[in-house]
Design an enzyme around this catalytic site. Structure first.
Site, PDB file in Angstrom:
ATOM      1  N   GLU A  32       0.837  -1.201   0.000  1.00 19.35           N
ATOM      2  CA  GLU A  32       0.000   0.000   0.000  1.00 19.35           C
ATOM      3  C   GLU A  32       0.873   1.252   0.000  1.00 19.35           C
ATOM      4  OE1 GLU A  32      -0.075  -2.584   2.041  1.00 19.35           O
ATOM      5  OE2 GLU A  32      -2.052  -2.959   2.900  1.00 19.35           O
ATOM      6  N   CYS A  40      -0.763   0.291   7.659  1.00 19.55           N
ATOM      7  CA  CYS A  40      -1.220   0.762   6.355  1.00 19.55           C
ATOM      8  C   CYS A  40      -2.611   1.386   6.420  1.00 19.55           C
ATOM      9  CB  CYS A  40      -1.205  -0.382   5.357  1.00 19.55           C
ATOM     10  SG  CYS A  40       0.483  -0.859   4.934  1.00 19.55           S
TER      11      CYS A  40
HETATM   12 ZN   LIG Z   1       0.824  -2.874   6.009  1.00 13.87          ZN
END
Ligand SMILES: [Zn+2]
Length: 148
Positions: free
Chosen positions: A51, A83
């Protein structure tokens, strides 16, 4: 359309292959108006997650975009910050997830955190393919550990 983009994320994830061990392979792409504007994958163990790499690859803002991730984004501090924070900070509108993280400290929790922030979440897109990606990986890890 979701399956089309998830397929691309899966292809990216496989680029990580051996180098991400013992982490799972993960791919992510950022889509705006049905166009891919950013992509990334987990490249090596201890490195930034898929990500984060996808956000780094962007030229502009990810505001209002959709992110496709083969594995549920993490919500805990590991070697890198969670994330889910990056997704919230980048003002992503919708998150499409392939498979839910089997790790009990994440499993489904990130989905709830994102939803609480008003982000639309879709799960189970190409779930089998995304799970299989990690199954092979898990099998490999357990066999390797058995030998050592
Ligand atoms: Zn992550």
């Amino acid at each position: 359309m979701d399956e089309f983009f998830m397929k691309r994320a899966l292809e990216l994830a496989r680029n990580g292959s051996e180098r991400v061990k013992p982490n799972p392979m993960v791919g992510a792409i950022i889509v705006k108006d049905e166009k891919v504007i950013g992509e990334g994958y987990h490249e090596f163990y201890g490195g930034p997650h898929a990500e984060v790499n996808a956000f780094r690859s962007l030229n502009g803002s990810a505001e209002g975009c959709t992110i496709y991730v083969t594995l549920e984004p993490c919500c805990h501090y590991g070697k890198t910050p969670p994330c889910v924070n990056a997704i919230i900070e980048n003002k992503i509108k919708r998150v499409v997830i392939g498979s839910i993280d089997p790790n009990p400290i994440v499993s489904g929790r990130s989905v709830n955190i994102l939803k609480e922030k008003g982000i639309e979440v879709t799960t189970g897109v190409l779930e089998k393919e995304c799970t299989d990606l990690n199954k092979e990986f898990n099998k490999y890890i357990s066999e390797k550990q058995g030998k050592e």
